[in-house]
Design an enzyme around this catalytic site. Structure first.
Site, PDB file in Angstrom:
ATOM      1  N   TYR A   1       0.857  -1.195   0.000  1.00 15.59           N
ATOM      2  CA  TYR A   1       0.000   0.000   0.000  1.00 15.59           C
ATOM      3  C   TYR A   1       0.888   1.237   0.000  1.00 15.59           C
ATOM      4  CZ  TYR A   1      -3.139   3.659   1.509  1.00 15.59           C
ATOM      5  OH  TYR A   1      -3.850   4.831   1.570  1.00 15.59           O
TER       6      TYR A   1
ATOM      7  N   GLU B   1      -3.827   7.415  -3.725  1.00 14.87           N
ATOM      8  CA  GLU B   1      -3.754   6.120  -3.055  1.00 14.87           C
ATOM      9  C   GLU B   1      -3.485   5.028  -4.078  1.00 14.87           C
ATOM     10  OE1 GLU B   1      -7.374   4.595  -1.142  1.00 14.87           O
ATOM     11  OE2 GLU B   1      -6.300   4.879   0.726  1.00 14.87           O
TER      12      GLU B   1
END
Ligand code: ADP
Ligand code: MG
Length: 394
Positions: free
Chosen positions: A107, A195
């Site tokens: 991530y 993101e």
């Protein structure tokens, strides 16, 4: 403002970040055609929310025929999860993109650090799943690295992120370049969030080296800065927005739709927040946040009413006005005009105070409208909750 994954990836690529291109289509036939050049491929729902994989909106297709079947299943489906709310999101288009073989998922995010007036890199080797869950269950697994907005991104910040992700050798350098580009994108385009989940380490190439690749991308922009980015504003997809929120933005009203049954019409963002709090305090649920602003005109108040009444969940309306710059008689006049024009069939609770309050109350009293008046905020909230409970039929 939010954009689709395919738009976000194009933006990433224009900044030199590694992300696969693809073809966006609206029919299963077009998906089959697009898959001809790239099977195996992945068919991905293009909607403004995450969690598409879990909801069945991301499917692998080994042949153009499988691409047809996958796209046929995904197009027209409604993705419902925590991010979408109960109404969910209808899938109108899918992205057909190369299926990537990867070793592991990570991530990587960037957002504004309000405390520090800078940027924040968020990195975790627990990628692929919801980062919010990881942050709760295992906070140590999520690294937060500050980047100064004045000095800009520096190499050592990238190296710290690489260490958090367990990257070595060429991957470390790839991450540093990726973060430098991400910082540039974030600052130049006034992003509020970038993101990449997952960022993957690919399987080794012919030279035996693995690489970083962005498999998913979400980018949000600061609405207040959109005026200086016509290229970004052009990426807006009205169909993905809540119709009420869209109408509100046209009238310059700050409106956020929520799941409760008490419609709120308030002047001032702080008072609007406090109104939602006090409704919840007494056991009710607000249907929205709505700030008509300090200079609302009768037409703005009317638009606000129309928006509240469009929401079939609304069982009572609570008008909470503190007249400062805004005068109570102006608001009262707007309420009366709107109510008599639109016809409001649900209970209306009004709490008015501040400048010209007596004039305002007189206008409401003499209007012939069925108004439940409240002496203060707490009284208003209680009355609105009671009205929504037993008078909520329309
Ligand atoms: P969402 O976050 O909305 O669920 P993602 O784009 O992250 O959507 O996709 C979900 C999962 O599907 C990813 O975590 C990854 O495992 C897989 N996936 C997505 N795109 C690809 C791709 N191009 N090749 C292979 N797997 C993919
Ligand atoms: Mg994802």
């Amino acid at each position: 403002m939010n954009i689709h994954e395919y738009q976000a990836k194009e933006l990433l690529r224009s900044y030199g970040m590694p992300a696969c291109a693809g073809v966006v289509v609206e029919t299963a036939e077009a998906a089959q055609e697009a898959a001809k050049g790239m099977a195996p491929c992945v068919i991905k729902a293009q909607v403004h929310c995450g969690g598409r994989g879990k909801a069945g909106g991301v499917k692998l297709a080994r042949s153009p025929e499988e691409a047809f079947i996958a796209a046929d299943g995904i197009l027209g489906m409604r993705i419902v999860n925590r991010q979408t709310g109960p109404r969910g999101r209808l899938v109108r288009k899918v992205l057909v993109t190369e299926a990537v073989n990867y070793r592991r998922e990570m991530y990587l995010g960037m957002t504004i650090d309000n405390e520090d007036a800078g940027l924040l890199i968020i990195a975790s080797s627990a990628g692929g799943t919801e980062i919010e869950e990881t942050a709760k269950s295992d906070p140590q697994a999520v690294a937060r690295i500050r980047v100064s907005a004045v000095a800009g991104f520096r190499r050592y910040e990238g190296l710290r992120a690489a260490a958090a992700l367990g990257l070595e050798g060429n991957l470390k350098e790839e991450l540093v370049s990726l973060l430098a580009a991400m910082t540039r994108l974030c600052m130049e385009k006034d992003c509020s969030l970038i993101e990449i989940n997952p960022l993957v380490e690919t399987e080794p190439d012919e030279e035996g080296r693995t690489h970083l690749l962005c498999l998913d991308a979400k980018v949000n922009f600061d609405d207040n800065a959109l005026f200086r980015h016509p290229d970004i504003a052009a990426l807006r997809d009205i169909e993905e927005e809540d119709p009420n929120e869209h109408k509100a933005s046209q009238f310059d009203l700050s409106y956020v739709s929520l799941d409760g049954d008490i419609g709120c019409l308030v002047n001032g963002a702080g008072l609007a927040m406090a109104t939602m709090d006090i409704i919840k305090r007494f056991g009710g649920e607000p249907a929205n946040f709505l700030d008509v602003g300090g200079s609302a005109t009768a037409s703005k108040v009317k638009a606000a009413f129309e928006i509240l009444l469009c929401d079939s969940n609304v069982k009572a309306i609570f008008i909470n006005i503190f007249g400062g710059i805004m005068k109570c008689d102006v608001i009262a006049q707007g309420v009366v005009e709107a109510a008599s024009e639109i016809g409001i069939g649900i209970p209306l609770v009004v709490r008015l105070d501040g400048t010209n309050v007596e004039k305002g109350r007189a206008i409401l009293r003499n209007s012939g409208l069925r108004i439940i008046s409240a002496s203060d905020m707490a009284d208003g909230a209680r009355k609105a909750i009671a009205a929504a409970r037993d008078g909520g039929s329309r």
